[in-house]
Motif scaffolding. Structure first.
Motif, PDB file in Angstrom:
ATOM      1  N   LYS A   3      33.441  42.410  71.160  1.00 20.37           N
ATOM      2  CA  LYS A   3      33.376  42.506  72.496  1.00 20.37           C
ATOM      3  C   LYS A   3      34.396  41.660  73.213  1.00 20.37           C
ATOM      4  N   TYR A   4      34.903  40.418  72.949  1.00 18.56           N
ATOM      5  CA  TYR A   4      35.962  40.073  74.108  1.00 18.56           C
ATOM      6  C   TYR A   4      37.275  40.517  73.714  1.00 18.56           C
ATOM      7  N   ASP A  25      24.760  42.593  76.600  1.00 21.77           N
ATOM      8  CA  ASP A  25      25.956  41.301  76.377  1.00 21.77           C
ATOM      9  C   ASP A  25      24.999  40.160  76.100  1.00 21.77           C
ATOM     10  N   ASN A  77      36.594  44.943  73.830  1.00 20.53           N
ATOM     11  CA  ASN A  77      35.422  45.527  74.951  1.00 20.53           C
ATOM     12  C   ASN A  77      34.704  46.530  74.393  1.00 20.53           C
TER      13      ASN A  77
END
Length: 189
Positions: free
Chosen positions: A93-94, A130, A97
């Motif tokens: 995710k970080y 998210d 992305n």
């Protein structure tokens, strides 16, 4: 049937542990994991990454458990697996992305829609995905820590029961929460 194949190593581990001991159960876990990967390869033509990871960890930690005749190694398996899963969700995710929870949910929902011959593509809002990604990553880290806590503060019998029933129970509750969170985006029929 896929549920049985998915959980076969765990079911056999638990059964053999109850009738023999942790070392035989660990050996059966390794063999069942190999069978699981082989079955998936020959029926689907590919093996899910998580099964490769589970197999590698089972071989390494299970092998050390049997080789050194020390159950402490196999107790770390769930902790390592869940920590890897939690890390994968955060890193993807970080750093990349990519929301793996969203990808998984939309894949499942799309296959359900295809089976029901519903041509509407189901998309989930980024905000909810998210939140679910964060929820599952925190849950995986919590389970990793809880597993090792139980492993070192309770008996081997208690840990095996916790590993089989407690972790499945926690996962089931998390799945219910996830279903509750996404149900408003599903088609009425």
């Amino acid at each position: 049937m896929s549920f049985l194949i998915e959980y076969l190593p765990l079911i056999l581990f638990f059964t053999v542990y109850k009738f023999v001991d942790i070392f035989w159960a660990t050996g059966v876990l390794i063999v069942a994991s190999l069978i699981q990967v082989t079955h998936q390869y020959f029926t689907k033509g590919e093996v899910a990454k998580r099964h490769w990871i589970f197999l590698a960890i089972a071989i390494i930690l299970g092998g050390m458990t049997i080789l050194f005749h020390d159950e402490q190694f196999i107790k770390w398996k769930a902790t390592i697996v869940y920590a890897i899963l939690g890390s994968a969700l955060i890193v993807s995710k970080y750093l990349f992305n990519k929301n793996l929870v969203k990808t998984a949910l939309e894949g499942v929902l799309s296959s359900v829609a295809e089976k029901e011959q519903n041509q509407n593509k189901i998309t989930l809002p980024e905000k909810d995905c998210d939140q679910l990604n964060l929820f599952w990553s925190v849950l995986f880290f919590f389970i990793a820590a809880l597993n090792i806590y139980v492993a070192y503060n309770f008996s081997l019998d208690f840990w095996v029961n916790f590993k089989v029933f407690g972790l499945i129970g926690l996962t089931f509750v998390a799945l219910l929460f996830t279903m509750f969170k996404i149900q408003k985006y599903l088609p009425e029929d």
